[in-house]
Write a protein that holds these residues in place. Structure first.
Motif, mmCIF file in Angstrom:
data_model
loop_
_atom_site.group_PDB
_atom_site.id
_atom_site.type_symbol
_atom_site.label_atom_id
_atom_site.label_comp_id
_atom_site.label_asym_id
_atom_site.label_seq_id
_atom_site.Cartn_x
_atom_site.Cartn_y
_atom_site.Cartn_z
ATOM 1 N N ASN A 67 -8.438 12.356 36.046
ATOM 2 C CA ASN A 67 -8.482 13.818 36.015
ATOM 3 C C ASN A 67 -8.718 14.386 37.416
ATOM 4 O OD1 ASN A 67 -8.938 16.531 34.965
ATOM 5 N ND2 ASN A 67 -11.075 16.131 35.490
ATOM 6 N N ALA A 68 -7.792 15.217 37.886
ATOM 7 C CA ALA A 68 -7.933 15.888 39.189
ATOM 8 C C ALA A 68 -6.856 16.956 39.265
ATOM 9 C CB ALA A 68 -7.737 14.887 40.331
ATOM 10 N N ASN A 69 -7.012 17.862 40.230
ATOM 11 C CA ASN A 69 -5.961 18.873 40.388
ATOM 12 C C ASN A 69 -4.737 18.250 41.066
ATOM 13 O OD1 ASN A 69 -4.669 21.355 40.293
ATOM 14 N ND2 ASN A 69 -6.511 22.462 40.827
ATOM 15 N N VAL A 70 -3.586 18.878 40.844
ATOM 16 C CA VAL A 70 -2.341 18.310 41.373
ATOM 17 C C VAL A 70 -1.924 19.018 42.663
ATOM 18 C CG1 VAL A 70 -1.439 17.499 39.162
ATOM 19 C CG2 VAL A 70 -0.997 19.862 39.861
ATOM 20 N N HIS A 71 -1.099 18.340 43.437
ATOM 21 C CA HIS A 71 -0.431 18.915 44.620
ATOM 22 C C HIS A 71 -1.392 19.360 45.724
ATOM 23 C CE1 HIS A 71 2.758 20.173 41.442
ATOM 24 N NE2 HIS A 71 3.071 18.990 41.943
ATOM 25 N N ALA A 81 -2.766 12.039 39.552
ATOM 26 C CA ALA A 81 -2.500 13.149 38.628
ATOM 27 C C ALA A 81 -1.163 13.805 38.972
ATOM 28 C CB ALA A 81 -3.640 14.172 38.686
ATOM 29 N N THR A 82 -0.916 13.985 40.269
ATOM 30 C CA THR A 82 0.345 14.604 40.703
ATOM 31 C C THR A 82 1.531 13.734 40.304
ATOM 32 O OG1 THR A 82 -0.792 15.591 42.577
ATOM 33 C CG2 THR A 82 1.601 15.512 42.713
ATOM 34 N N ALA A 83 1.390 12.430 40.499
ATOM 35 C CA ALA A 83 2.502 11.525 40.148
ATOM 36 C C ALA A 83 2.781 11.593 38.649
ATOM 37 C CB ALA A 83 2.161 10.094 40.569
ATOM 38 N N ALA A 84 1.723 11.622 37.837
ATOM 39 C CA ALA A 84 1.925 11.648 36.375
ATOM 40 C C ALA A 84 2.529 12.977 35.939
ATOM 41 C CB ALA A 84 0.597 11.407 35.658
ATOM 42 N N TYR A 85 2.076 14.054 36.569
ATOM 43 C CA TYR A 85 2.597 15.396 36.244
ATOM 44 C C TYR A 85 4.086 15.478 36.589
ATOM 45 C CZ TYR A 85 2.756 20.579 36.562
ATOM 46 O OH TYR A 85 3.065 21.911 36.411
ATOM 47 N N GLU A 86 4.439 14.971 37.748
ATOM 48 C CA GLU A 86 5.851 15.026 38.159
ATOM 49 C C GLU A 86 6.714 14.025 37.387
ATOM 50 O OE1 GLU A 86 7.243 17.366 39.827
ATOM 51 O OE2 GLU A 86 5.324 18.324 40.176
ATOM 52 N N GLU A 87 6.109 12.907 36.986
ATOM 53 C CA GLU A 87 6.831 11.937 36.153
ATOM 54 C C GLU A 87 7.187 12.585 34.805
ATOM 55 O OE1 GLU A 87 8.032 8.998 36.695
ATOM 56 O OE2 GLU A 87 8.515 8.433 34.620
ATOM 57 N N ALA A 88 6.246 13.392 34.286
ATOM 58 C CA ALA A 88 6.506 14.091 33.010
ATOM 59 C C ALA A 88 7.710 15.015 33.171
ATOM 60 C CB ALA A 88 5.276 14.880 32.580
ATOM 61 N N ARG A 89 7.801 15.671 34.300
ATOM 62 C CA ARG A 89 8.930 16.597 34.540
ATOM 63 C C ARG A 89 10.261 15.820 34.514
ATOM 64 N NH1 ARG A 89 8.041 21.444 37.103
ATOM 65 N NH2 ARG A 89 6.362 20.654 38.399
ATOM 66 N N ILE A 90 10.230 14.627 35.108
ATOM 67 C CA ILE A 90 11.459 13.817 35.138
ATOM 68 C C ILE A 90 11.833 13.355 33.728
ATOM 69 C CG2 ILE A 90 12.404 11.613 35.974
ATOM 70 C CD1 ILE A 90 10.744 12.201 38.585
ATOM 71 N N LYS A 91 10.798 12.988 32.940
ATOM 72 C CA LYS A 91 11.069 12.559 31.556
ATOM 73 C C LYS A 91 11.736 13.696 30.776
ATOM 74 C CE LYS A 91 7.081 9.450 31.061
ATOM 75 N NZ LYS A 91 5.792 9.258 30.347
ATOM 76 N N ILE A 92 11.253 14.906 30.997
ATOM 77 C CA ILE A 92 11.792 16.051 30.250
ATOM 78 C C ILE A 92 13.191 16.403 30.754
ATOM 79 C CG2 ILE A 92 11.421 18.520 29.775
ATOM 80 C CD1 ILE A 92 8.292 17.452 29.991
#
Ligand code: PMP
Length: 424
Positions: A67-71, A81-92
């Motif tokens: 848990n942490a803020n992104v970017h 956290a940023t990598a997981a957030y951006e990975e989610a965008r790629i999945k979508i």
């Protein structure tokens, strides 16, 4: 009494694409009792779906481990956290076949996605004399944002009528498009009351031929069928995570890149800027221009895992399974004396059945069903103009998802007979 043989009759003619009991084991909530001794039969999936362990564990893992803020941070947790957030965008992006991850904007849901377009594209592009074409069957979230904007900008909204069978009047649509002032068509992909699957490919072609853009509300299609925004050739596409096994509070706006590039930002704040001075600011690149402030990090990651879950099961299989359940449900519902089911035949609709039962009020139907463990929704389902069109203030709605069973349809039917008896 309900026909005891109906389920077997039906199942003998169907080959189901997956083992639903194995799927159900992925959803802890489905194993619980609704009341002591009464199992839960969850048939309110059009409102929100249940969540598989894969998603629940992903949320838990994010909060426990990274848990942490992104970017923003240079530290390891923020990078994770940023990598997981951006990975989610790629999945979508892959899930809906967008051309670029920059076309995937995280929002709070369908409502926010449509409001974003109305507020930014609408503010910049719509003026007095322009026309926005919508439909009588829309969810309020695809009517009210345009009404709010129209009150400020003075454009007109025209609505495609609904035919008695619950499909759109496409002749009327063609006639509306003859007006060269039409700038936008905004239409739902699948109706949350009627289940009607609208022909958005053809509607997009016609809109474009008339020089208009098209926005599609995919809240009730994306969870249930394979969606390819490039094949649909839509300009904007909105959907919500919570109806497709993901968490609440997260949704998507897809927009074609050139349109998003040209649109002014909506909310101002952190992350959406490139440079801020006391005299003015410049904007960040897509998609961040539309993601002001700390985003819904856990929600986005959770939605990425939901998309993984759906893809592993297979959207085509999910669709085929739901079509079988819906066909069975419509067949069984039709047996109930005094019932009116709204919308087209099973082969033209999603797994939704909104109905009225004699003079029993929809809320009473829902209450009796609830006592039997069957969760349905009653009311206008945020589609008041559509209910007005059919001359009913409220309907009860059973909506199905990938984990519902034929036995659960039987439980619904038995509950309806009880409701009829209670109000006889
Ligand atoms: N459009 C449709 C067709 C819907 O069914 C819903 C949810 N009921 C919405 C929009 C709004 O979705 P949300 O509340 O997740 O923003």
């Amino acid at each position: 009494m309900a026909r005891p043989f109906a389920k077997m009759d039906f199942m003998n003619t169907q080959t189901l694409p997956y083992n639903v009991q194995a799927v159900r084991a992925d959803f802890p909530i489905l194993g619980q009792e609704h009341h002591p001794g009464v199992p839960l039969v969850y048939l309110d999936n059009a409102a929100s779906s249940q969540k598989p362990l894969k998603v629940i564990n992903a949320l838990d893992d994010y909060y426990r481990r990274y848990n942490a803020n992104v970017h923003r941070g240079i530290h390891k947790l923020s990078e994770q956290a940023t990598a997981a957030y951006e990975e989610a965008r790629i999945k979508i992006k892959r899930f809906i076949n967008a051309a670029s991850k920059r076309e995937i904007i995280f929002t709070r849901g369908t409502t926010e996605s449509i409001n974003l377009v109305a507020q930014t594209w609408g503010r910049a592009n719509l003026k007095v004399g322009d026309v926005v074409v919508s439909t009588v069957m829309e969810h309020h979230s695809n009517i009210v944002p345009w009404q709010i904007r129209a009150a400020e900008k003075g454009f007109t909204i025209r609505y495609i009528p609904v035919l008695p069978d619950g499909t759109l009047d496409l002749n009327a649509y063609a006639a509306l498009l003859r007006d060269e002032n039409v700038k936008l068509v905004t239409v739902m992909h699948v109706s949350n009351m009627l289940g009607t699957v609208n022909p958005v490919v053809e509607m997009a072609q016609q809109a474009h031929a008339a020089g208009a853009l098209i926005l599609v509300d995919g809240a009730q299609s994306t969870p249930h069928m394979s969606v390819d925004v490039q094949a649909l050739d839509v300009d904007f596409f909105a959907f919500s995570g919570h109806k497709m096994c993901g968490p609440t509070g997260i949704g998507i706006l897809y927009g074609k890149r050139d349109l998003l590039e040209a649109m002014p930002p909506w909310m101002g704040g952190g992350d959406m800027i490139s440079r801020v001075t006391l005299d003015g600011s410049t904007w960040n690149d897509l998609p961040y221009k539309f993601e002001a402030g700390t985003p819904i990090i856990a929600g986005a990651i959770g939605l990425g895992y939901a998309v993984d879950y759906l893809s592993e099961l297979g959207m085509d299989k999910i669709h085929a399974y739901e079509q079988a359940i819906a066909a069975y449900a419509l067949e069984r519902l039709a047996e109930v004396p005094g019932i009116t089911v709204y919308g087209p035949d099973a082969d033209k609709k999603g797994a939704v059945a909104a109905f009225t039962l004699d003079s029993v009020h929809a809320h009473d139907v829902a209450q009796i069903l609830d006592a039997e463990g069957v969760a349905v929704r009653a009311g206008h389902h945020c589609a008041m103009p559509l209910h007005e069109h059919f001359g009913v203030p409220a309907t009860a709605r059973a909506s199905f998802y990938l984990y519902n069973t034929f036995a659960e349809v039987d439980a619904l039917i038995e509950g309806l007979y009880k409701a009829k008896k209670a109000f006889a």
